[in-house]
Design an enzyme around this catalytic site. Structure first.
Site, PDB file in Angstrom:
ATOM      1  CG  HIS A 149      -1.877   1.102   1.292  1.00 55.13           C
ATOM      2  ND1 HIS A 149      -2.333   1.622   2.474  1.00 55.13           N
ATOM      3  CD2 HIS A 149      -2.447   1.839   0.320  1.00 55.13           C
ATOM      4  CE1 HIS A 149      -3.148   2.631   2.212  1.00 55.13           C
ATOM      5  NE2 HIS A 149      -3.233   2.782   0.914  1.00 55.13           N
ATOM      6  CG  ASN A 199      -6.354   4.389   4.463  1.00 55.03           C
ATOM      7  OD1 ASN A 199      -6.028   5.568   4.440  1.00 55.03           O
ATOM      8  ND2 ASN A 199      -6.239   3.604   3.407  1.00 55.03           N
TER       9      ASN A 199
HETATM   10  N1  CAA Z   1       7.482  13.198  -8.700  1.00 53.38           N
HETATM   11  C1  CAA Z   1       8.568  13.901  -8.344  1.00 53.38           C
HETATM   12  N2  CAA Z   1       8.506  15.116  -7.817  1.00 53.38           N
HETATM   13  C2  CAA Z   1       7.290  15.652  -7.668  1.00 53.38           C
HETATM   14  C3  CAA Z   1       6.111  14.984  -8.004  1.00 53.38           C
HETATM   15  C4  CAA Z   1       6.253  13.705  -8.546  1.00 53.38           C
HETATM   16  N3  CAA Z   1       5.198  12.984  -8.901  1.00 53.38           N
HETATM   17  N4  CAA Z   1       5.051  15.789  -7.704  1.00 53.38           N
HETATM   18  C5  CAA Z   1       5.563  16.918  -7.205  1.00 53.38           C
HETATM   19  N5  CAA Z   1       6.904  16.826  -7.192  1.00 53.38           N
HETATM   20  C6  CAA Z   1       7.853  17.819  -6.727  1.00 53.38           C
HETATM   21  C7  CAA Z   1       7.369  19.223  -6.990  1.00 53.38           C
HETATM   22  O1  CAA Z   1       7.684  19.603  -8.322  1.00 53.38           O
HETATM   23  C8  CAA Z   1       8.168  20.006  -5.962  1.00 53.38           C
HETATM   24  O2  CAA Z   1       9.461  20.185  -6.414  1.00 53.38           O
HETATM   25  P1  CAA Z   1      10.309  21.496  -5.945  1.00 53.38           P
HETATM   26  O3  CAA Z   1      10.562  21.317  -4.466  1.00 53.38           O
HETATM   27  O4  CAA Z   1      11.536  21.401  -6.765  1.00 53.38           O
HETATM   28  O5  CAA Z   1       9.434  22.689  -6.259  1.00 53.38           O
HETATM   29  C9  CAA Z   1       8.253  19.029  -4.790  1.00 53.38           C
HETATM   30  O6  CAA Z   1       7.978  17.730  -5.316  1.00 53.38           O
HETATM   31  C10 CAA Z   1       7.248  19.364  -3.744  1.00 53.38           C
HETATM   32  O7  CAA Z   1       5.993  19.563  -4.402  1.00 53.38           O
HETATM   33  P2  CAA Z   1       4.904  20.496  -3.767  1.00 53.38           P
HETATM   34  O8  CAA Z   1       5.403  21.905  -3.653  1.00 53.38           O
HETATM   35  O9  CAA Z   1       3.601  20.252  -4.461  1.00 53.38           O
HETATM   36  O10 CAA Z   1       4.927  19.847  -2.353  1.00 53.38           O
HETATM   37  P3  CAA Z   1       4.397  20.343  -0.993  1.00 53.38           P
HETATM   38  O11 CAA Z   1       5.542  20.715  -0.171  1.00 53.38           O
HETATM   39  O12 CAA Z   1       3.265  21.300  -1.178  1.00 53.38           O
HETATM   40  O13 CAA Z   1       3.854  18.957  -0.470  1.00 53.38           O
HETATM   41  C11 CAA Z   1       2.513  17.073  -0.388  1.00 53.38           C
HETATM   42  C12 CAA Z   1       2.895  18.274  -1.200  1.00 53.38           C
HETATM   43  C13 CAA Z   1       3.685  16.087  -0.308  1.00 53.38           C
HETATM   44  C14 CAA Z   1       1.349  16.409  -1.138  1.00 53.38           C
HETATM   45  C15 CAA Z   1       2.128  17.542   1.045  1.00 53.38           C
HETATM   46  O14 CAA Z   1       1.113  18.504   0.974  1.00 53.38           O
HETATM   47  C16 CAA Z   1       1.671  16.404   1.896  1.00 53.38           C
HETATM   48  O15 CAA Z   1       2.451  15.654   2.452  1.00 53.38           O
HETATM   49  N6  CAA Z   1       0.333  16.257   2.001  1.00 53.38           N
HETATM   50  C17 CAA Z   1      -0.259  15.145   2.723  1.00 53.38           C
HETATM   51  C18 CAA Z   1      -0.264  13.946   1.819  1.00 53.38           C
HETATM   52  C19 CAA Z   1      -0.791  12.749   2.524  1.00 53.38           C
HETATM   53  O16 CAA Z   1      -1.153  12.747   3.680  1.00 53.38           O
HETATM   54  N7  CAA Z   1      -0.832  11.637   1.781  1.00 53.38           N
HETATM   55  C20 CAA Z   1      -1.333  10.413   2.282  1.00 53.38           C
HETATM   56  C21 CAA Z   1      -2.759  10.312   1.872  1.00 53.38           C
HETATM   57  S1  CAA Z   1      -3.439   8.846   2.536  1.00 53.38           S
HETATM   58  C22 CAA Z   1      -3.093   7.698   1.427  1.00 53.38           C
HETATM   59  O17 CAA Z   1      -2.520   7.896   0.387  1.00 53.38           O
HETATM   60  C23 CAA Z   1      -3.570   6.359   1.789  1.00 53.38           C
HETATM   61  C24 CAA Z   1      -4.880   5.973   1.210  1.00 53.38           C
HETATM   62  O18 CAA Z   1      -5.043   4.799   0.895  1.00 53.38           O
HETATM   63  C25 CAA Z   1      -6.007   6.894   1.100  1.00 53.38           C
END
Ligand code: CAA
Length: 302
Positions: A149, A199
């Site tokens: 996951h 989750n």
């Molecule tokens: N691959 C590589 N790099 C990527 C990328 C990708 N797919 N997507 C974005 N990036 C890069 C961006 O270009 C950016 O690069 P720079 O630092 O050079 O600008 C960097 O990664 C950071 O991007 P953001 O500015 O968009 O990142 P952020 O600091 O705003 O963080 C986030 C974004 C990581 C999503 C953050 O908001 C976060 O951690 N949010 C919570 C996410 C979370 O809780 N996820 C779990 C959900 S639950 C789940 O998934 C389980 C389920 O089954 C439901």
């Protein structure tokens, strides 16, 4: 146990097959390819797979533009991702990342893969809530079924939650663990219980934020700000729910409520209504918030 059905060693893994080229599937494909694995990405249409590969190309392109990646590394990564339609039979490790948490769909995909893939291949599922024991019970190689996951967004999130069905062999577990580590991820291990570890903690938080909104305790913006600044969460629970997909959040809440027989997991009516309206969050442009065409949050939706 027949040794040929014990699963393969990590060093035997050559090709990763991924079914489902949506958000999770393409994220897993990106990570696998970036870590040197030949990756077959498959979905119901060639367009979906090609589109996923293009999006990965664009994400990596931004890293090149920022000087974080060389163009050659981008090309190498993209060259390892092969969009295929129908199946990924050559794979020695297979991840069923189909976005929808629909048991019948996951079962049919898994059965089809089981019937056609090499006997030693491992069948992993990226399910966020479906019982791995049930999935394993539906195939001829139950010892080689496991939950892998990933968290969304896959390339940025460090965790992989490995879920052991009661049938999962120790070899399958060790191989999958080694693979997750080779993908640069940190592993936690869960028994096969409803919604596993992450989750089980997350959904009650998202539910509770939605109840607070429904009861008029605070605005969506203030609820999210409360979690961001008061708890240091990177995203507030309502924007996170929109990001994960409200259909997915509802499906997991229903699994928790049904399988534990505990109403503390009951989904709020507001969540049900948003899903019934087709407002699934960021992916449909509207959920708890309204989003523009670039996916930027505009204003609260309800
Ligand atoms: N691959 C590589 N790099 C990527 C990328 C990708 N797919 N997507 C974005 N990036 C890069 C961006 O270009 C950016 O690069 P720079 O630092 O050079 O600008 C960097 O990664 C950071 O991007 P953001 O500015 O968009 O990142 P952020 O600091 O705003 O963080 C986030 C974004 C990581 C999503 C953050 O908001 C976060 O951690 N949010 C919570 C996410 C979370 O809780 N996820 C779990 C959900 S639950 C789940 O998934 C389980 C389920 O089954 C439901």
């Amino acid at each position: 146990m027949d040794d040929s059905l014990a699963g393969m060693n990590f060093t035997d893994i050559r090709i990763i097959g991924i079914i489902g080229a949506g958000q999770m599937g393409s994220g897993i494909a990106q990570v696998a390819a970036q870590h040197g694995f030949r990756t077959l990405l498959t979905d119901v249409s060639a367009d979906l797979c090609a589109c996923a590969r293009d999006k990965i190309g664009a994400i990596l392109g931004k890293q090149v533009a920022k000087g974080k990646l060389t163009d050659a590394a981008r090309e190498e990564t993209l060259g390892r991702i092969e969009p295929t339609v129908g199946d990924a039979l050559a794979a020695s490790f297979f991840d069923n990342a189909a976005a929808t948490e629909n048991v019948e769909l996951k079962l049919s995909i898994l059965r089809a893969a089981d019937a056609r893939m090499k006997t030693e291949a491992i069948l992993a599922s990226n399910t966020s809530s479906i019982s791995l024991t049930r999935l394993a019970g539906a195939v001829s190689r139950p010892g080689q079924v496991i939950g892998m996951h990933f968290m969304n967004p896959v390339p940025l999130m460090k965790l992989v939650e490995i879920v052991r069905a009661i049938q999962t062999s120790p070899e399958t577990y060790e191989t999958t663990r080694a693979l997750a580590t080779a993908f640069g991820k940190t592993v936690i291990t869960s028994r096969d219980q409803p919604a596993f570890v992450v989750n089980r903690m997350l959904i009650p938080l998202l539910n509770e934020a939605c109840f607070a909104l429904q009861e008029g305790v605070a605005t969506a913006e203030d609820i999210d700000q409360g979690a961001r600044l008061g708890l240091n969460h990177p995203m507030g629970p309502l924007e996170l729910a929109d990001f994960v997909g409200l259909d997915t959040v509802l499906a997991i809440a229903e699994v928790l409520q049904r399988d534990f027989g505990d109403d503390k997991y009951r989904p709020p009516v507001l969540l049900r209504n948003l899903v019934a309206a087709g407002w699934y969050g960021k992916k449909t442009g509207r959920g708890f918030y309204v989003y523009d065409e670039k996916g930027e949050k505009q204003k609260a939706s309800v």
